[in-house]
Scaffold this active site. Structure first.
Site, PDB file in Angstrom:
ATOM      1  N   ASP A 192      15.637 104.592  74.618  1.00 46.54           N
ATOM      2  CA  ASP A 192      15.199 103.851  75.793  1.00 46.54           C
ATOM      3  C   ASP A 192      16.581 103.361  76.191  1.00 46.54           C
ATOM      4  O   ASP A 192      17.808 103.842  76.143  1.00 46.54           O
ATOM      5  CB  ASP A 192      14.268 102.706  75.312  1.00 46.54           C
ATOM      6  CG  ASP A 192      14.899 101.553  74.614  1.00 46.54           C
ATOM      7  OD1 ASP A 192      15.927 101.813  74.255  1.00 46.54           O
ATOM      8  OD2 ASP A 192      14.219 100.615  74.154  1.00 46.54           O
ATOM      9  N   CYS A 252      16.867 102.734  70.054  1.00 45.56           N
ATOM     10  CA  CYS A 252      16.467 101.478  71.143  1.00 45.56           C
ATOM     11  C   CYS A 252      17.292 100.532  70.714  1.00 45.56           C
ATOM     12  O   CYS A 252      18.542 100.685  70.106  1.00 45.56           O
ATOM     13  CB  CYS A 252      14.916 101.238  70.977  1.00 45.56           C
ATOM     14  SG  CYS A 252      14.517 100.601  69.342  1.00 45.56           S
ATOM     15  N   THR A 270      17.020  97.563  68.794  1.00 43.22           N
ATOM     16  CA  THR A 270      17.280  97.191  67.262  1.00 43.22           C
ATOM     17  C   THR A 270      16.854  98.651  66.291  1.00 43.22           C
ATOM     18  O   THR A 270      17.000  98.685  65.150  1.00 43.22           O
ATOM     19  CB  THR A 270      16.265  96.236  66.966  1.00 43.22           C
ATOM     20  OG1 THR A 270      14.893  96.619  67.127  1.00 43.22           O
ATOM     21  CG2 THR A 270      16.553  94.821  67.483  1.00 43.22           C
ATOM     22  N   HIS A 316      15.997 109.988  48.887  1.00 46.19           N
ATOM     23  CA  HIS A 316      14.625 109.475  48.060  1.00 46.19           C
ATOM     24  C   HIS A 316      13.393 109.567  48.817  1.00 46.19           C
ATOM     25  O   HIS A 316      12.242 109.702  48.330  1.00 46.19           O
ATOM     26  CB  HIS A 316      14.732 107.947  47.634  1.00 46.19           C
ATOM     27  CG  HIS A 316      15.681 107.841  46.506  1.00 46.19           C
ATOM     28  ND1 HIS A 316      15.835 106.526  45.926  1.00 46.19           N
ATOM     29  CD2 HIS A 316      16.804 108.639  45.996  1.00 46.19           C
ATOM     30  CE1 HIS A 316      16.767 106.750  44.895  1.00 46.19           C
ATOM     31  NE2 HIS A 316      17.592 108.038  44.889  1.00 46.19           N
ATOM     32  N   HIS A 354      10.974 111.734  43.277  1.00 48.46           N
ATOM     33  CA  HIS A 354      10.830 111.127  44.593  1.00 48.46           C
ATOM     34  C   HIS A 354       9.704 112.146  45.499  1.00 48.46           C
ATOM     35  O   HIS A 354       9.173 111.352  46.168  1.00 48.46           O
ATOM     36  CB  HIS A 354      12.396 111.220  45.331  1.00 48.46           C
ATOM     37  CG  HIS A 354      13.150 110.504  44.456  1.00 48.46           C
ATOM     38  ND1 HIS A 354      13.143 109.233  44.354  1.00 48.46           N
ATOM     39  CD2 HIS A 354      14.292 110.905  43.944  1.00 48.46           C
ATOM     40  CE1 HIS A 354      14.280 109.020  43.676  1.00 48.46           C
ATOM     41  NE2 HIS A 354      15.020 109.914  43.252  1.00 48.46           N
TER      42      HIS A 354
HETATM   43  C1  RB5 Z   1      14.072  96.608  74.882  1.00 48.88           C
HETATM   44  O1  RB5 Z   1      14.582  95.477  75.193  1.00 48.88           O
HETATM   45  C2  RB5 Z   1      13.687  96.645  73.131  1.00 48.88           C
HETATM   46  O2  RB5 Z   1      12.830  95.567  72.907  1.00 48.88           O
HETATM   47  C3  RB5 Z   1      13.932  97.671  72.759  1.00 48.88           C
HETATM   48  O3  RB5 Z   1      14.972  98.409  73.062  1.00 48.88           O
HETATM   49  C4  RB5 Z   1      13.882  98.011  71.180  1.00 48.88           C
HETATM   50  O4  RB5 Z   1      14.775  97.117  70.562  1.00 48.88           O
HETATM   51  C5  RB5 Z   1      12.482  97.367  70.628  1.00 48.88           C
HETATM   52  O5  RB5 Z   1      12.276  97.433  69.435  1.00 48.88           O
END
Ligand code: RB5
Length: 159
Positions: free
Chosen positions: A13, A70, A72, A103, A138
């Site tokens: 994203d 993305c 996080t 694993h 595993h």
């Molecule tokens: C976008 O702001 C953010 O929410 C997305 O990139 C991601 O981290 C969601 O899990």
């Protein structure tokens, strides 16, 4: 198929596209086949749209592995793991990346573009691509995950 010939689907994203582009350049230089579903810029988009495309490409065997980025990595991981056959692992370090292959036989790697820098991201991706599934005990555990999925699908279908 040798490691260098693996096909990898990419998705990101707006918070992950820069890291995705950097890793894409490395993948192409290294000889991997790349299928890039975007995004390609900073305009705000919804991560599930990209997770779905990458996860489906892996699930149907169009590519061998998937990479999702993305902010996080959490949203991409949650979304990708809704697709049958997907074992998406969110990794922030090389050890976790290796373990996710050895694993868990992870077939999608998720990274956090707001947390993981280019060099670390590259180290994680390389380790992840180059580590084989260990099988054995595993495999029995991963099979149990697949059986959970099959049971859920049977329950949904009422069969
Ligand atoms: C976008 O702001 C953010 O929410 C997305 O990139 C991601 O981290 C969601 O899990």
């Amino acid at each position: 198929m040798s490691g260098a010939m693996l096909a990898v689907a990419l998705g990101a994203d707006h918070a992950g596209w820069e890291l995705k582009e950097a890793l894409k350049a490395w993948l192409m230089d290294a000889g991997y086949q790349v299928l890039d579903f975007g995004a390609h810029g900073p305009d705000s988009v919804d991560y599930p749209d990209y997770a779905a495309q990458v996860a489906e490409a892996v699930s149907v065997g169009k590519v061998d592995r998937g990479l999702l980025v993305c902010g996080t990595g959490i949203g991409m991981t949650i979304a990708a793991n809704k697709v049958p056959g997907i074992r998406a692992a969110l990794c922030g370090d090389v050890f976790t990346a290796r373990m996710s292959r050895e694993h868990n036989d992870a077939n999608v790697l998720a990274l956090g573009g707001r947390l993981t820098g280019r060099e670390t991201g590259l180290d994680i991706l390389r380790a992840w691509l180059e580590t084989s599934f260990a099988g054995g005990r595993h495999a029995l555990r991963v099979d149990k995950i697949s059986e959970m999925e099959r049971g859920l699908m049977r329950a949904r279908a009422g069969t």
